[in-house]
Design a protein around this motif. Structure first.
Motif, mmCIF file in Angstrom:
data_model
loop_
_atom_site.group_PDB
_atom_site.id
_atom_site.type_symbol
_atom_site.label_atom_id
_atom_site.label_comp_id
_atom_site.label_asym_id
_atom_site.label_seq_id
_atom_site.Cartn_x
_atom_site.Cartn_y
_atom_site.Cartn_z
ATOM 1 N N VAL A 117 81.461 42.776 54.807
ATOM 2 C CA VAL A 117 82.457 43.379 56.180
ATOM 3 C C VAL A 117 83.044 44.728 55.540
ATOM 4 O O VAL A 117 82.803 45.084 56.358
ATOM 5 N N ASN A 118 83.614 44.795 54.231
ATOM 6 C CA ASN A 118 84.275 45.983 53.925
ATOM 7 C C ASN A 118 82.984 47.067 54.281
ATOM 8 O O ASN A 118 82.836 48.292 54.519
ATOM 9 N N GLU A 119 81.358 46.821 53.685
ATOM 10 C CA GLU A 119 80.106 47.238 53.678
ATOM 11 C C GLU A 119 79.831 47.983 54.342
ATOM 12 O O GLU A 119 79.337 48.859 55.298
ATOM 13 N N LEU A 120 79.962 46.399 55.747
ATOM 14 C CA LEU A 120 79.598 46.821 57.056
ATOM 15 C C LEU A 120 80.713 47.637 57.750
ATOM 16 O O LEU A 120 79.681 48.805 58.544
ATOM 17 N N LYS A 121 81.605 47.786 57.333
ATOM 18 C CA LYS A 121 83.042 49.051 57.963
ATOM 19 C C LYS A 121 82.073 50.402 57.015
ATOM 20 O O LYS A 121 82.489 51.209 57.950
ATOM 21 N N GLN A 122 81.986 50.481 55.896
ATOM 22 C CA GLN A 122 81.065 51.812 55.585
ATOM 23 C C GLN A 122 80.299 51.779 56.048
ATOM 24 O O GLN A 122 80.012 53.254 56.436
ATOM 25 N N GLN A 138 73.718 60.264 54.754
ATOM 26 C CA GLN A 138 74.579 59.300 55.590
ATOM 27 C C GLN A 138 73.528 58.398 56.381
ATOM 28 O O GLN A 138 73.839 57.525 55.646
ATOM 29 N N TRP A 139 72.794 58.711 56.295
ATOM 30 C CA TRP A 139 71.615 57.187 56.700
ATOM 31 C C TRP A 139 71.108 57.116 55.971
ATOM 32 O O TRP A 139 70.781 54.918 55.987
ATOM 33 N N ALA A 140 71.406 57.775 54.664
ATOM 34 C CA ALA A 140 70.570 56.387 53.416
ATOM 35 C C ALA A 140 71.818 55.777 52.943
ATOM 36 O O ALA A 140 71.986 54.677 52.531
ATOM 37 N N ASN A 141 73.059 56.557 53.030
ATOM 38 C CA ASN A 141 73.743 55.195 52.826
ATOM 39 C C ASN A 141 74.323 53.895 54.231
ATOM 40 O O ASN A 141 74.664 52.776 53.012
ATOM 41 N N ALA A 142 74.148 54.761 54.658
ATOM 42 C CA ALA A 142 74.621 53.032 56.077
ATOM 43 C C ALA A 142 73.494 52.791 55.590
ATOM 44 O O ALA A 142 74.166 50.921 55.870
ATOM 45 N N LYS A 143 72.585 52.934 54.809
ATOM 46 C CA LYS A 143 70.742 51.773 55.030
ATOM 47 C C LYS A 143 71.517 51.122 53.738
ATOM 48 O O LYS A 143 71.301 49.682 53.777
ATOM 49 N N THR A 144 72.002 51.491 52.860
ATOM 50 C CA THR A 144 72.464 50.809 51.614
ATOM 51 C C THR A 144 73.866 49.826 51.590
ATOM 52 O O THR A 144 73.246 48.847 50.719
ATOM 53 N N TYR A 145 75.234 50.770 51.926
ATOM 54 C CA TYR A 145 75.265 49.420 52.785
ATOM 55 C C TYR A 145 75.114 48.281 53.622
ATOM 56 O O TYR A 145 75.767 46.930 53.160
ATOM 57 N N ALA A 146 74.507 48.361 54.380
ATOM 58 C CA ALA A 146 73.850 47.339 55.272
ATOM 59 C C ALA A 146 73.194 46.042 54.603
ATOM 60 O O ALA A 146 73.451 45.331 53.906
ATOM 61 N N LEU A 188 70.307 46.324 60.513
ATOM 62 C CA LEU A 188 70.082 47.141 59.767
ATOM 63 C C LEU A 188 68.350 47.722 60.364
ATOM 64 O O LEU A 188 68.059 48.546 59.870
ATOM 65 N N ALA A 189 68.208 46.744 60.634
ATOM 66 C CA ALA A 189 66.317 46.905 61.425
ATOM 67 C C ALA A 189 66.531 48.037 62.471
ATOM 68 O O ALA A 189 66.066 49.234 62.271
ATOM 69 N N LEU A 190 67.807 47.795 62.998
ATOM 70 C CA LEU A 190 67.924 48.920 63.766
ATOM 71 C C LEU A 190 68.578 50.355 63.518
ATOM 72 O O LEU A 190 67.773 51.686 63.896
#
Length: 195
Positions: A117-122, A138-146, A188-190
């Motif tokens: 849940v925390n990673e999804l919020k990140q 930021q896009w790379a971070n989003a993919k990493t967290y998801a 993540l796919a989106l």
């Protein structure tokens, strides 16, 4: 005009007003249709496309045809699904007859789901910075967290391997975690197809 005639006239006027106001914005129906088609097309890139469409179609008007808004809606659905799953697993942990091996696995699982849940919020936070100068970062971070959220959900289920666990308990937990993973996978796919 008598009282009855006046009352009838007012009723007719109010009915006409209701009918006109109901159909006053034909563009909203057209934009909802365009958004629904956009959601269907976008969801076709996901592994669980029917779940994606079912989850995101209700947000058609707020999403419009914005890929970023669609990603955020999918992420919020993933946060909700994972939070609900965490609550389900917590409830299971309080059932009578839970043995020590089960209790340990369940405790670890709850921790894994909270991490997810925390990673999804990140991920959502990173998505909020995609208009910044460091968009690619930021896009790379989003993919990493998801991706990390999916790994945590899988770790929860793996924690039951090799432990003597009540099959009904295991099935209930696996079912809700699997549901969360599907939502996270779709989000993540989106995100992956955003640019």
């Amino acid at each position: 005009m008598g009282f009855k005639a006046t009352k009838h006239f007012v009723t007719v006027v109010l009915t006409l007003f209701a009918l006109i106001s109901h159909n006053i914005n034909p563009t909203s129906a057209a934009s909802k249709s365009a958004s629904t088609n956009f959601i269907k097309k976008s969801c076709s890139t996901t592994t669980y496309s029917s779940l994606c469409i079912k989850t995101l179609a209700p947000y058609a008007l707020s999403v419009g045809t914005s890929p970023l808004k669609l990603c955020n809606a999918a992420l919020k659905a993933a946060v909700q699904a994972t939070t609900n799953c965490s609550a389900t697993v917590t409830k299971v942990s309080k059932q009578k007859g839970i043995g020590r091996p089960e209790a340990l696995a369940i405790k670890d699982c709850i921790g894994d789901l909270k991490d997810a849940v925390n990673e999804l919020k990140q991920t959502l936070t990173a998505m909020g910075h995609l208009r910044d100068a460091d968009k690619d970062f930021q896009w790379a971070n989003a993919k990493t967290y998801a991706s990390a959220a999916i790994t945590d959900a899988e770790t929860c289920v793996d924690g039951f391997l090799g432990r003597k666990v009540n099959p009904a308990v295991k099935k209930k937990i696996k079912s809700c975690v699997w549901g969360s993973e599907k939502h996270i996978s779709n989000a993540l796919a989106l995100i992956n197809h955003l640019y």
